[in-house]
Design a protein around this motif. Structure first.
Motif, PDB file in Angstrom:
ATOM      1  N   THR A 161      -5.179 -13.110  36.774  1.00 20.64           N
ATOM      2  CA  THR A 161      -6.665 -12.834  36.283  1.00 20.64           C
ATOM      3  C   THR A 161      -7.338 -14.171  35.585  1.00 20.64           C
ATOM      4  N   LYS A 162      -8.221 -14.547  35.840  1.00 19.93           N
ATOM      5  CA  LYS A 162      -9.274 -15.492  35.062  1.00 19.93           C
ATOM      6  C   LYS A 162      -9.971 -14.458  33.932  1.00 19.93           C
ATOM      7  N   VAL A 163      -9.761 -15.045  32.645  1.00 22.26           N
ATOM      8  CA  VAL A 163     -10.309 -14.413  31.540  1.00 22.26           C
ATOM      9  C   VAL A 163     -11.218 -15.319  30.776  1.00 22.26           C
ATOM     10  N   GLU A 164     -12.462 -15.223  30.791  1.00 22.45           N
ATOM     11  CA  GLU A 164     -13.306 -16.184  30.056  1.00 22.45           C
ATOM     12  C   GLU A 164     -14.138 -15.268  29.035  1.00 22.45           C
ATOM     13  N   ALA A 165     -14.280 -15.769  27.789  1.00 20.10           N
ATOM     14  CA  ALA A 165     -14.939 -14.969  26.659  1.00 20.10           C
ATOM     15  C   ALA A 165     -15.707 -16.102  26.015  1.00 20.10           C
ATOM     16  N   VAL A 166     -16.926 -15.761  25.335  1.00 19.68           N
ATOM     17  CA  VAL A 166     -17.780 -16.043  24.163  1.00 19.68           C
ATOM     18  C   VAL A 166     -17.579 -15.608  22.872  1.00 19.68           C
ATOM     19  N   GLU A 167     -17.238 -16.156  21.864  1.00 18.36           N
ATOM     20  CA  GLU A 167     -17.477 -15.280  20.443  1.00 18.36           C
ATOM     21  C   GLU A 167     -18.331 -16.044  19.639  1.00 18.36           C
ATOM     22  N   PHE A 168     -19.244 -15.597  18.750  1.00 17.16           N
ATOM     23  CA  PHE A 168     -19.995 -15.998  17.689  1.00 17.16           C
ATOM     24  C   PHE A 168     -19.424 -15.297  16.573  1.00 17.16           C
ATOM     25  N   ILE A 169     -18.971 -16.297  15.623  1.00 17.28           N
ATOM     26  CA  ILE A 169     -18.455 -16.036  14.291  1.00 17.28           C
ATOM     27  C   ILE A 169     -19.333 -16.411  13.186  1.00 17.28           C
ATOM     28  N   GLY A 170     -19.851 -15.280  12.507  1.00 16.82           N
ATOM     29  CA  GLY A 170     -20.784 -15.728  11.517  1.00 16.82           C
ATOM     30  C   GLY A 170     -21.185 -14.454  10.959  1.00 16.82           C
ATOM     31  N   GLU A 171     -22.470 -14.364  10.138  1.00 14.99           N
ATOM     32  CA  GLU A 171     -22.765 -13.205   9.454  1.00 14.99           C
ATOM     33  C   GLU A 171     -22.101 -12.581   8.701  1.00 14.99           C
TER      34      GLU A 171
END
Length: 141
Positions: free
Chosen positions: A56-66
């Motif tokens: 299984t291909k797993v892609e994610a985008v995470e924004f770190i801040g706030e």
């Protein structure tokens, strides 16, 4: 804690690890890359995950801040290719371990040196009883 204290994350990391077996599923190996970079005039770090877990291909985008109101933890907003959204919180301790907590999951990311990090993830059905979930190693050349 301020966001610059997470500079050790920056760069592209080769990621390998495994999802641990449980009563319902066998262990699954995974590998790929994790990339961390500053965006929006260093107001956020964007974390991109591109791994293969089993078949299984797993892609994610995470924004770190706030930061939270006390400034002691930072928010991590994660979106993946399955349509999931997860909000987690991260705290950096004095030994440069990043503790990440979310709903029914938590992790500890430990810096070994400037070229290696290890992470352990745990999961919970009730946010009270925790079970080992994933182990991973990140290396940067």
């Amino acid at each position: 804690m301020d966001l610059s204290s997470l500079n050790f994350l920056l760069g592209t990391w080769q990621t390998e690890g495994r999802v641990l077996a449980d009563d319902e599923t066998p262990a699954t190996l995974f590998s790929g890359t994790d990339t961390y970079e500053w965006v929006l005039h260093n107001q956020f770090i964007v974390h991109k995950v591109d791994v293969t877990m089993g078949d299984t291909k797993v892609e994610a985008v995470e924004f770190i801040g706030e930061f939270d109101k006390t400034g002691q933890s930072v928010k991590l907003h994660s979106f993946d290719n399955q349509g999931n959204y997860t909000l987690m919180h991260g705290q950096l301790d004095k030994t440069r371990r990043l503790h990440i907590t979310g709903d029914k999951m938590r992790a500890t990311l430990s810096v070994v040196n400037e070229h290696e990090m290890h992470a352990t993830w745990e999961k919970s059905a009730d946010n009270k009883t925790w079970l080992p979930w994933m182990e991973l190693k990140l290396t940067k050349s």
